[in-house]
Design an enzyme around this catalytic site. Structure first.
Site, PDB file in Angstrom:
ATOM      1  N   ASP A  77      31.896  42.151  21.103  1.00  0.00           N
ATOM      2  CA  ASP A  77      30.907  41.715  22.125  1.00  0.00           C
ATOM      3  C   ASP A  77      31.637  40.997  23.159  1.00  0.00           C
ATOM      4  O   ASP A  77      31.495  41.045  24.366  1.00  0.00           O
ATOM      5  CB  ASP A  77      29.746  40.956  21.518  1.00  0.00           C
ATOM      6  CG  ASP A  77      30.102  39.825  20.529  1.00  0.00           C
ATOM      7  OD1 ASP A  77      31.341  39.594  20.242  1.00  0.00           O
ATOM      8  OD2 ASP A  77      28.927  39.113  20.110  1.00  0.00           O
ATOM      9  N   ASP A 118      37.027  35.570  23.226  1.00  0.00           N
ATOM     10  CA  ASP A 118      37.010  34.192  23.451  1.00  0.00           C
ATOM     11  C   ASP A 118      38.560  33.660  23.428  1.00  0.00           C
ATOM     12  O   ASP A 118      39.317  34.208  24.326  1.00  0.00           O
ATOM     13  CB  ASP A 118      36.255  33.411  22.859  1.00  0.00           C
ATOM     14  CG  ASP A 118      35.813  31.993  22.929  1.00  0.00           C
ATOM     15  OD1 ASP A 118      36.684  31.551  23.953  1.00  0.00           O
ATOM     16  OD2 ASP A 118      35.312  31.278  22.404  1.00  0.00           O
ATOM     17  N   VAL A 167      27.714  32.014  26.353  1.00  0.00           N
ATOM     18  CA  VAL A 167      26.851  33.129  26.873  1.00  0.00           C
ATOM     19  C   VAL A 167      26.082  33.560  25.438  1.00  0.00           C
ATOM     20  O   VAL A 167      26.336  33.276  24.453  1.00  0.00           O
ATOM     21  CB  VAL A 167      27.567  34.153  27.501  1.00  0.00           C
ATOM     22  CG1 VAL A 167      28.008  33.963  28.688  1.00  0.00           C
ATOM     23  CG2 VAL A 167      28.630  34.839  26.518  1.00  0.00           C
ATOM     24  N   ASP A 176      24.623  35.631  19.829  1.00  0.00           N
ATOM     25  CA  ASP A 176      23.546  34.573  19.429  1.00  0.00           C
ATOM     26  C   ASP A 176      23.943  33.027  19.880  1.00  0.00           C
ATOM     27  O   ASP A 176      25.082  32.817  20.040  1.00  0.00           O
ATOM     28  CB  ASP A 176      23.341  34.663  17.958  1.00  0.00           C
ATOM     29  CG  ASP A 176      24.817  34.323  17.254  1.00  0.00           C
ATOM     30  OD1 ASP A 176      25.893  34.418  17.720  1.00  0.00           O
ATOM     31  OD2 ASP A 176      24.772  33.187  16.321  1.00  0.00           O
TER      32      ASP A 176
END
Ligand code: 5GP
Length: 189
Positions: A111, A114, A164, A170
Site C-alpha cells: 500500500d 514509508d 494517510v 488504517d
C-alpha cells in the site's frame, strides 16, 4: 441495491481528523495505467502477485483486475506499525507465502512505502527463495521518508511525509474501508 462506496470528504478516525487527499477517480485512473504497464512488462511471464497484508488488500484486488495476462496471487503478512502513526522500526513476519516462487516472476504489492524498512526486508526475503525476478509495486511512496534501499518499479503516487488513511490503509486498524485516500488534517489538531 447495495450501498455505495464509503467516500466522505472528511472523516474522523480514532479521534483524529482526516481530509480527502486522493479521490476515487484519481486512484482508478492511475491503477488502470499501472495495469496496462504490468500487462506489457509481464506478458508471457505469468507473474505471481504477493500482497503484503493487511494494508495492500484493496490495492491488490483493484490492480489485479486491471491486468489481463495469466497471473497468480499469494499473501505475506508483516507488522511494523502496531497501532501507532510512526513505525516501530522492526519488521515481524506474521504470515509467509504458501506458493513456491523459485524461478517465478514475483511482483510485491504494497500500500505504501514509508521508511522502506518493510519492503527492504520483503525483497531480501523473497530473493532467498530464488525467484526469476522480484519487482516492487506500491500505491504510495513517501520519498522524503525513505531511508532504506528499495528499488520501486511501479508507484501509484509520490506523496509528502504525512500520515494517510483509507483504501486499505488504517489508523489503529480502523479506516481501511474508506474508498479514497485521506491525509491527517493538521489545521484541526
Ligand atoms: P515502512 O516499513 O516503509 O516504514 O512502512 C511500511 C508500512 O507502514 C506500510 O505497509 C503501512 O502499513 C505503514 N505506513 C507507513 N506510512 C503510513 C501512513 O501514512 N498511513 C498508514 N495508515 N500506514 C502507513
Amino acid at each position: 441495491m447495495s450501498a455505495s462506496f464509503y467516500q466522505p470528504d472528511t472523516v474522523t478516525c480514532n479521534g483524529e481528523q482526516f481530509k480527502i487527499f486522493i479521490n476515487r477517480q484519481q486512484i482508478d485512473e492511475r491503477i488502470s495505467q499501472l495495469g496496462e504497464q504490468l500487462d506489457k512488462d509481464f506478458a508471457d511471464k505469468k507473474p505471481i502477485f504477493i500482497g503484503i497484508l493487511n494494508g495492500a488488500f484493496i490495492f491488490l484486488a483493484d490492480i489485479m483486475r486491471h491486468v489481463s495476462i495469466p497471473c497468480e496471487v499469494d499473501f505475506m503478512k508483516l507488522s511494523s506499525y502496531g497501532d501507532e502513526k510512526v513505525s516501530s522500526g522492526q519488521v515481524t513476519e506474521l504470515k509467509h507465502i504458501d506458493a513456491k516462487i523459485e524461478g517465478r516472476h514475483v511482483i510485491l504489492v504494497e500500500d505504501i512505502i514509508d521508511t522502506g524498512l518493510s519492503m527492504n526486508y520483503m525483497v531480501k526475503r523473497m530473493k532467498e527463495e530464488n525467484p526469476a525476478s522480484v519487482s516492487v509495486c506500491s500505491l504510495l511512496h513517501k520519498k522524503e521518508a525513505t531511508k532504506f534501499d528499495v528499488q520501486i518499479d511501479y508507484v501509484g503516487f509520490e506523496i509528502p511525509n504525512a500520515f494517510v488513511l483509507g483504501y486499505g490503509l488504517d489508523y489503529a486498524q480502523e479506516g481501511r474501508n474508506l474508498s479514497q485516500i485521506y491525509v491527517i488534517d493538521k489545521e484541526n489538531d
